[in-house]
Motif scaffolding. Structure first.
Motif, PDB file in Angstrom:
ATOM      1  N   ALA A  75      38.687  50.366  47.693  1.00  0.00           N
ATOM      2  CA  ALA A  75      40.237  50.767  48.393  1.00  0.00           C
ATOM      3  C   ALA A  75      41.122  51.833  47.284  1.00  0.00           C
ATOM      4  CB  ALA A  75      40.706  49.729  49.412  1.00  0.00           C
ATOM      5  N   GLY A  76      41.072  51.452  46.240  1.00  0.00           N
ATOM      6  CA  GLY A  76      41.385  52.473  45.615  1.00  0.00           C
ATOM      7  C   GLY A  76      43.348  51.942  45.083  1.00  0.00           C
ATOM      8  N   TYR A  77      43.080  50.494  45.742  1.00  0.00           N
ATOM      9  CA  TYR A  77      44.968  49.950  45.389  1.00  0.00           C
ATOM     10  C   TYR A  77      44.357  49.858  43.912  1.00  0.00           C
ATOM     11  CZ  TYR A  77      44.910  49.873  50.457  1.00  0.00           C
ATOM     12  OH  TYR A  77      44.699  49.484  51.813  1.00  0.00           O
ATOM     13  N   TRP A  78      43.942  49.013  42.940  1.00  0.00           N
ATOM     14  CA  TRP A  78      43.547  49.411  42.197  1.00  0.00           C
ATOM     15  C   TRP A  78      43.032  50.463  41.246  1.00  0.00           C
ATOM     16  CZ3 TRP A  78      42.129  43.170  41.697  1.00  0.00           C
ATOM     17  CH2 TRP A  78      43.601  42.985  42.296  1.00  0.00           C
TER      18      TRP A  78
ATOM     19  N   HIS B 218      48.668  44.451  35.555  1.00  0.00           N
ATOM     20  CA  HIS B 218      48.150  46.084  35.124  1.00  0.00           C
ATOM     21  C   HIS B 218      48.368  47.024  36.722  1.00  0.00           C
ATOM     22  CE1 HIS B 218      49.270  47.204  31.243  1.00  0.00           C
ATOM     23  NE2 HIS B 218      48.305  45.202  30.256  1.00  0.00           N
ATOM     24  N   ASP B 219      46.924  46.445  36.670  1.00  0.00           N
ATOM     25  CA  ASP B 219      46.483  46.925  38.051  1.00  0.00           C
ATOM     26  C   ASP B 219      47.094  46.669  39.079  1.00  0.00           C
ATOM     27  OD1 ASP B 219      44.225  48.482  38.019  1.00  0.00           O
ATOM     28  OD2 ASP B 219      42.708  46.823  37.690  1.00  0.00           O
ATOM     29  N   ASP B 220      47.954  45.123  39.157  1.00  0.00           N
ATOM     30  CA  ASP B 220      48.620  44.978  40.794  1.00  0.00           C
ATOM     31  C   ASP B 220      50.081  45.869  40.957  1.00  0.00           C
ATOM     32  OD1 ASP B 220      50.799  42.978  40.359  1.00  0.00           O
ATOM     33  OD2 ASP B 220      49.690  41.855  39.681  1.00  0.00           O
ATOM     34  N   TYR B 221      50.668  45.295  38.948  1.00  0.00           N
ATOM     35  CA  TYR B 221      52.018  46.575  39.347  1.00  0.00           C
ATOM     36  C   TYR B 221      51.598  47.925  39.136  1.00  0.00           C
ATOM     37  CZ  TYR B 221      56.490  44.990  38.163  1.00  0.00           C
ATOM     38  OH  TYR B 221      58.608  44.962  38.109  1.00  0.00           O
ATOM     39  N   ALA B 222      50.840  48.612  38.777  1.00  0.00           N
ATOM     40  CA  ALA B 222      50.967  50.024  38.620  1.00  0.00           C
ATOM     41  C   ALA B 222      51.023  50.439  40.210  1.00  0.00           C
ATOM     42  CB  ALA B 222      49.880  50.345  37.984  1.00  0.00           C
ATOM     43  N   TYR B 223      50.150  49.159  41.243  1.00  0.00           N
ATOM     44  CA  TYR B 223      50.158  49.966  43.065  1.00  0.00           C
ATOM     45  C   TYR B 223      51.125  49.572  42.959  1.00  0.00           C
ATOM     46  CZ  TYR B 223      49.428  49.592  47.687  1.00  0.00           C
ATOM     47  OH  TYR B 223      49.821  49.922  49.013  1.00  0.00           O
ATOM     48  N   ASN B 224      52.457  48.483  42.366  1.00  0.00           N
ATOM     49  CA  ASN B 224      53.282  48.729  43.346  1.00  0.00           C
ATOM     50  C   ASN B 224      54.572  48.871  43.510  1.00  0.00           C
ATOM     51  OD1 ASN B 224      55.140  45.622  43.853  1.00  0.00           O
ATOM     52  ND2 ASN B 224      56.656  47.013  43.514  1.00  0.00           N
ATOM     53  N   MET B 225      53.914  50.146  41.993  1.00  0.00           N
ATOM     54  CA  MET B 225      55.257  51.639  41.713  1.00  0.00           C
ATOM     55  C   MET B 225      54.221  52.292  42.330  1.00  0.00           C
ATOM     56  SD  MET B 225      56.089  50.084  37.913  1.00  0.00           S
ATOM     57  CE  MET B 225      54.648  50.755  37.287  1.00  0.00           C
ATOM     58  N   PHE B 226      53.294  52.908  42.554  1.00  0.00           N
ATOM     59  CA  PHE B 226      53.301  53.655  43.249  1.00  0.00           C
ATOM     60  C   PHE B 226      53.657  53.878  45.022  1.00  0.00           C
ATOM     61  CE2 PHE B 226      50.212  54.365  39.066  1.00  0.00           C
ATOM     62  CZ  PHE B 226      50.755  55.923  39.181  1.00  0.00           C
ATOM     63  N   ALA B 227      53.231  52.625  45.365  1.00  0.00           N
ATOM     64  CA  ALA B 227      53.476  52.268  47.289  1.00  0.00           C
ATOM     65  C   ALA B 227      54.695  52.480  47.088  1.00  0.00           C
ATOM     66  CB  ALA B 227      52.271  51.503  46.846  1.00  0.00           C
TER      67      ALA B 227
ATOM     68  N   VAL C 225      65.192  46.603  52.441  1.00  0.00           N
ATOM     69  CA  VAL C 225      64.297  47.043  51.716  1.00  0.00           C
ATOM     70  C   VAL C 225      64.515  44.689  51.686  1.00  0.00           C
ATOM     71  CG1 VAL C 225      62.559  46.200  49.772  1.00  0.00           C
ATOM     72  CG2 VAL C 225      64.671  48.266  50.626  1.00  0.00           C
ATOM     73  N   TYR C 226      62.956  43.713  52.181  1.00  0.00           N
ATOM     74  CA  TYR C 226      62.865  42.373  51.527  1.00  0.00           C
ATOM     75  C   TYR C 226      61.612  42.647  49.976  1.00  0.00           C
ATOM     76  CZ  TYR C 226      60.993  37.847  51.541  1.00  0.00           C
ATOM     77  OH  TYR C 226      60.385  37.089  51.168  1.00  0.00           O
ATOM     78  N   GLY C 227      61.712  42.031  49.245  1.00  0.00           N
ATOM     79  CA  GLY C 227      60.817  41.887  48.337  1.00  0.00           C
ATOM     80  C   GLY C 227      61.444  40.828  47.391  1.00  0.00           C
ATOM     81  N   ILE C 228      60.237  40.122  46.990  1.00  0.00           N
ATOM     82  CA  ILE C 228      59.985  39.280  45.925  1.00  0.00           C
ATOM     83  C   ILE C 228      59.161  39.446  44.437  1.00  0.00           C
ATOM     84  CG2 ILE C 228      60.014  37.175  47.901  1.00  0.00           C
ATOM     85  CD1 ILE C 228      56.651  37.578  47.768  1.00  0.00           C
ATOM     86  N   GLY C 229      59.459  39.117  43.142  1.00  0.00           N
ATOM     87  CA  GLY C 229      58.834  39.411  42.299  1.00  0.00           C
ATOM     88  C   GLY C 229      57.562  38.774  42.857  1.00  0.00           C
ATOM     89  N   GLU C 230      57.593  37.721  43.620  1.00  0.00           N
ATOM     90  CA  GLU C 230      55.449  37.154  43.766  1.00  0.00           C
ATOM     91  C   GLU C 230      54.459  38.417  43.972  1.00  0.00           C
ATOM     92  OE1 GLU C 230      58.671  34.555  42.548  1.00  0.00           O
ATOM     93  OE2 GLU C 230      58.787  35.914  44.063  1.00  0.00           O
ATOM     94  N   GLY C 231      55.511  39.833  44.886  1.00  0.00           N
ATOM     95  CA  GLY C 231      55.082  40.977  45.855  1.00  0.00           C
ATOM     96  C   GLY C 231      54.792  40.929  46.495  1.00  0.00           C
ATOM     97  N   LEU C 232      55.110  40.878  47.924  1.00  0.00           N
ATOM     98  CA  LEU C 232      55.227  41.166  49.334  1.00  0.00           C
ATOM     99  C   LEU C 232      56.586  42.065  48.748  1.00  0.00           C
ATOM    100  CD1 LEU C 232      54.749  42.105  51.788  1.00  0.00           C
ATOM    101  CD2 LEU C 232      55.640  39.916  52.326  1.00  0.00           C
ATOM    102  N   ILE C 233      56.380  43.383  49.567  1.00  0.00           N
ATOM    103  CA  ILE C 233      57.358  44.642  49.476  1.00  0.00           C
ATOM    104  C   ILE C 233      57.096  44.807  50.794  1.00  0.00           C
ATOM    105  CG2 ILE C 233      59.105  46.748  48.931  1.00  0.00           C
ATOM    106  CD1 ILE C 233      57.675  45.625  46.534  1.00  0.00           C
ATOM    107  N   THR C 234      58.101  44.631  51.962  1.00  0.00           N
ATOM    108  CA  THR C 234      58.992  45.059  53.061  1.00  0.00           C
ATOM    109  C   THR C 234      59.586  46.063  53.034  1.00  0.00           C
ATOM    110  OG1 THR C 234      59.945  43.891  54.334  1.00  0.00           O
ATOM    111  CG2 THR C 234      57.712  43.446  54.364  1.00  0.00           C
TER     112      THR C 234
END
Length: 538
Positions: free
Chosen positions: A19-22, A205-214, A329-338
């Motif tokens: 899907a291009g997320y990673w 690296h993959d998931d945190y890069a997506y976190n930042m770009f998104a 913003v709601y965000g957790i270090g474990e991942g999910l950001i709204t």
């Protein structure tokens, strides 16, 4: 793959890649690509210097070479315990380039927390300042090495004493760096857990890069944008949402403030052309109040607000005084950001925490038995997705409690979903207090207070406070035959002396004959909170 890391199931990982997320590009490589695009552009600014992308990458690669010369290699954990200085960024990027894993310690952490982090992470290295805000971090490093003998390498920014100076590492000859797999762990964030034992969040690296770009896309942060890290940059929000690291990955500019006081940051906003930052509500209100006497032009500036509720009154005061654009913003270090969106009506900013930033974010709201509840009904928030971890680092017992069998993370937060898909956070199942912009474990503070010889029992609770997010209140039951009850000052000095961070010190002390209990014998913290919030004389 790093031992102790829980990967995504292969079929999900492939879906996220397809899907291009990673994108399969490591974080250090992403910063290097920004340097190739913008070699002479200012990448980062702190209180003492400004560096271009070329200078930042060169310093990072020399630090990587110097660390490799010490024996630090791929997968090794290194605690990064620096304030908001450029050396934080260059050391972090250097570790990424080496394939080593920075552990994001907070500047306010002291002996107790850093020792636990060293042991939990298995860190072989520690990087800290010589002194900061009157505290000597070299003394701390000596103490931690006594309790964590596997901590071989201590690197100091400034006067290194008997340790290794970062400035010397930054003079190392650049060497060929090893390839870094983007699927591997890039960094360890800290979770605001329910106990004093740190839970380490492994971000790849993959998931945190997506976190930042998104995040950058949602807040409209681009190459011509300027991010102000007003809060400590090791925090997830100030680091990667999009944060200072996100600014480097996108190709913008990162401005590192020594503290978030208006006196310091207002001139930075003006002089550096800041376009984005993140604040807690109490700090946003302080900025708004100060702007009446020290005007600053924030017209069009985007401020992400999170960590606690942002009332309609507060939203109105901040918008009127600062003229900025607000996002909840709601965000957790474990991942999910709204997040609310910049195109949303302002009413959404103070009524909800917005929508997920990723189409693949899966959200469930469940009752105590784990059953999904209808839209509009409050329950515990569960989530999984391409940037939400599948397990804490090297913590199998905790993971059994914190994740469902099918990989949903149990956030411990009470939430409900609206008909239009927005998330509303209603409270917490976890006993965490938001204090001075940090998350404080009530249980951890209680464990330290109980070591005072005059105290038999204690309970720590938080109550809303406009200046502190929540006021940290400690109830104590005095031990028999110990004379006059302890004072707040005595308790603060006692637990500070045990190596606890200053933001965990209580604001208020209430001595009680006994603590209220629920029918099953647990301390009734709701009754304690009610006592603190009920009108005087009632």
């Amino acid at each position: 793959m790093l031992d102790g890391f829980v990967p995504w199931p292969p079929e999900l990982a492939e879906r996220y890649r397809s899907a291009g997320y990673w994108k399969g590009v490591a974080l250090g490589q992403l910063v290097a690509e920004s340097a190739r695009r913008h070699p002479d552009k200012i990448a980062a600014v702190d209180a003492t210097r400004r560096v271009t992308y070329t200078q930042l990458l060169d310093e990072a690669d020399r630090i990587a070479a110097g660390l490799a010369g010490l024996g630090v290699g791929s997968g090794d954990r290194v605690m990064l315990h620096l304030p908001n200085v450029i050396e934080f960024l260059t050391t972090m990027v250097g570790l990424f380039r080496l394939g080593a894993v920075p552990v994001m310690a907070l500047p306010g952490h002291r002996r107790d927390e850093i020792t636990q982090l060293a042991i939990a992470s298995g860190a072989v290295g520690y990087v800290g300042p010589d002194r900061f805000q009157g505290f000597d971090f070299r003394v701390l490093a000596r103490e931690v090495q006594t309790d964590a003998p596997h901590l071989k390498h201590v690197v100091i920014v400034g006067d290194a004493a008997e340790f290794t100076a970062l400035a010397d590492l930054a003079k190392s000859e650049i060497r060929d760096l090893p390839p870094v797999d983007a699927a591997d762990v890039a960094l360890l964030l800290l979770s605001g857990g329910t106990t004093g034992v740190p839970k380490l969040i492994p971000r790849t690296h993959d998931d945190y890069a997506y976190n930042m770009f998104a995040c950058a896309e949602v807040v409209e942060f681009a190459e011509d944008s300027v991010y102000l890290a007003a809060n400590p940059v090791p925090h997830n929000a100030a680091l990667g949402c999009p944060g200072a690291l996100g600014a480097l990955v996108v190709g913008g500019k990162a401005v590192l403030a020594g503290n978030p006081s208006p006196e310091l940051v207002f001139p930075l906003i003006t002089n550096e052309g800041v376009t984005h930052t993140a604040l807690v509500p109490a700090l946003a209100l302080l900025w708004a109040e100060t702007a009446h006497t020290s005007p600053v032009d924030m017209t069009g500036m985007v401020i992400q607000v999170g960590s606690s509720k942002f009332s309609a009154t507060a939203v109105d005061r901040v918008r009127t005084s600062l003229g900025c654009r607000l996002m909840n913003v709601y965000g957790i270090g474990e991942g999910l950001i709204t997040s609310t969106r910049l195109s949303d009506p302002i009413e959404l900013v103070y009524t909800c925490e917005g929508r997920p930033i990723c189409p693949e974010d899966e959200i469930r709201v469940v009752d105590a038995e784990g059953n999904d509840v209808p839209t509009g009904v409050t329950g515990e928030l569960l989530t999984r997705g391409p940037y939400t971890i599948r397990g804490y680092f090297a913590a199998p017992e905790v993971n059994r409690r914190s994740f469902t069998a099918d990989g949903f993370y149990r956030s411990g937060d009470l939430a409900r979903l609206t008909d239009d898909g927005n998330l509303v956070i209603e409270g917490r199942l976890k006993d965490i207090i938001h204090h001075l912009g940090e998350k404080v474990s009530a249980e951890e503070v209680e464990s330290h207070v109980l070591t005072h010889s005059q105290i038999r029992d204690t309970a720590v609770v938080g109550v809303p406070d406009e200046q502190r997010d929540e006021r940290l209140c400690v109830f104590v039951v005095q031990a028999a035959d110990t004379g006059a009850p302890p004072t707040l000052r005595a308790i603060r000095e006692h637990i500070r002396g045990r190596g606890l961070a200053s933001y965990k010190l209580p604001d208020e002390l209430i001595v009680v004959p006994d603590l209220p209990r629920t029918p099953v014998g647990k301390v009734d913290k709701n009754a304690l909170r009610a006592r603190l919030t009920q009108p005087q004389g009632s």
